[in-house]
Design a protein around this motif. Structure first.
Motif, PDB file in Angstrom:
ATOM      1  N   GLY A   1       3.255  10.273  -9.578  1.00  0.00           N
ATOM      2  CA  GLY A   1       2.682  10.594 -10.815  1.00  0.00           C
ATOM      3  C   GLY A   1       1.788  11.820 -10.790  1.00  0.00           C
ATOM      4  N   ALA A   2       1.064  12.074  -9.813  1.00  0.00           N
ATOM      5  CA  ALA A   2       0.481  13.484  -9.423  1.00  0.00           C
ATOM      6  C   ALA A   2       1.265  14.650  -9.664  1.00  0.00           C
ATOM      7  CB  ALA A   2      -0.486  13.479  -8.237  1.00  0.00           C
ATOM      8  N   VAL A   3       2.414  14.538  -8.979  1.00  0.00           N
ATOM      9  CA  VAL A   3       3.322  15.680  -8.913  1.00  0.00           C
ATOM     10  C   VAL A   3       3.847  15.888 -10.390  1.00  0.00           C
ATOM     11  CG1 VAL A   3       5.749  16.589  -8.203  1.00  0.00           C
ATOM     12  CG2 VAL A   3       4.015  15.672  -6.679  1.00  0.00           C
ATOM     13  N   ALA A   4       4.166  14.729 -11.115  1.00  0.00           N
ATOM     14  CA  ALA A   4       4.709  14.996 -12.359  1.00  0.00           C
ATOM     15  C   ALA A   4       3.725  15.410 -13.493  1.00  0.00           C
ATOM     16  CB  ALA A   4       5.167  13.507 -12.903  1.00  0.00           C
TER      17      ALA A   4
ATOM     18  N   VAL B   1       0.910  -1.199   0.007  1.00  0.00           N
ATOM     19  CA  VAL B   1      -0.127  -0.096  -0.051  1.00  0.00           C
ATOM     20  C   VAL B   1       0.890   1.258  -0.068  1.00  0.00           C
ATOM     21  CG1 VAL B   1      -1.736   1.331   1.273  1.00  0.00           C
ATOM     22  CG2 VAL B   1      -2.097  -1.254   1.022  1.00  0.00           C
ATOM     23  N   ALA B   2       2.018   1.200   0.783  1.00  0.00           N
ATOM     24  CA  ALA B   2       2.788   2.515   0.849  1.00  0.00           C
ATOM     25  C   ALA B   2       3.522   2.689  -0.595  1.00  0.00           C
ATOM     26  CB  ALA B   2       3.875   2.296   1.872  1.00  0.00           C
ATOM     27  N   VAL B   3       3.911   1.757  -1.290  1.00  0.00           N
ATOM     28  CA  VAL B   3       4.541   1.719  -2.467  1.00  0.00           C
ATOM     29  C   VAL B   3       3.590   2.423  -3.428  1.00  0.00           C
ATOM     30  CG1 VAL B   3       5.682   0.269  -4.422  1.00  0.00           C
ATOM     31  CG2 VAL B   3       6.429   0.067  -1.999  1.00  0.00           C
ATOM     32  N   VAL B   4       2.521   1.652  -3.461  1.00  0.00           N
ATOM     33  CA  VAL B   4       1.244   2.239  -4.300  1.00  0.00           C
ATOM     34  C   VAL B   4       1.279   3.809  -4.193  1.00  0.00           C
ATOM     35  CG1 VAL B   4      -1.013   2.147  -5.174  1.00  0.00           C
ATOM     36  CG2 VAL B   4       0.196  -0.042  -4.975  1.00  0.00           C
ATOM     37  N   ALA B   5       1.013   3.981  -2.877  1.00  0.00           N
ATOM     38  CA  ALA B   5       0.682   5.439  -2.459  1.00  0.00           C
ATOM     39  C   ALA B   5       1.851   6.358  -3.020  1.00  0.00           C
ATOM     40  CB  ALA B   5       0.436   5.625  -1.106  1.00  0.00           C
ATOM     41  N   VAL B   6       2.911   6.056  -2.725  1.00  0.00           N
ATOM     42  CA  VAL B   6       4.175   6.972  -3.447  1.00  0.00           C
ATOM     43  C   VAL B   6       4.179   7.062  -4.920  1.00  0.00           C
ATOM     44  CG1 VAL B   6       6.815   6.830  -3.641  1.00  0.00           C
ATOM     45  CG2 VAL B   6       5.769   6.185  -1.325  1.00  0.00           C
TER      46      VAL B   6
END
Length: 71
Positions: A63-66, A53-58
């Motif tokens: 992706g949103a920042v990019a 879950v942590a890896v998916v959240a990161v």
């Protein structure tokens, strides 16, 4: 005179421990020894799920920042 279990007593080697801490520590350590055995591995499905879950959240945050930076 009454028996006082908290009173300082000479240790197994014949030395006297005024605070009694050595005897209490040894009693604590000796008390836990019969219960020792092979412990299961530290990994469990709960910790693996948390890592996933942590890896998916990161990845989603990156992706949103990019997307915001390039869009």
């Amino acid at each position: 005179m009454a028996h006082n279990p908290h009173a300082p007593q000479p240790g197994p080697e014949g030395t006297h421990d005024p605070a009694g801490s050595t005897q209490m520590f040894r009693a604590f350590v000796d008390e836990g020894e019969p219960q020792r055995g092979p412990r299961p591995a530290a990994t469990s499905s709960g910790s693996k799920t948390g890592v996933i879950v942590a890896v998916v959240a990161v990845i989603v945050v990156l992706g949103a920042v990019a997307w915001l930076a390039l869009g």
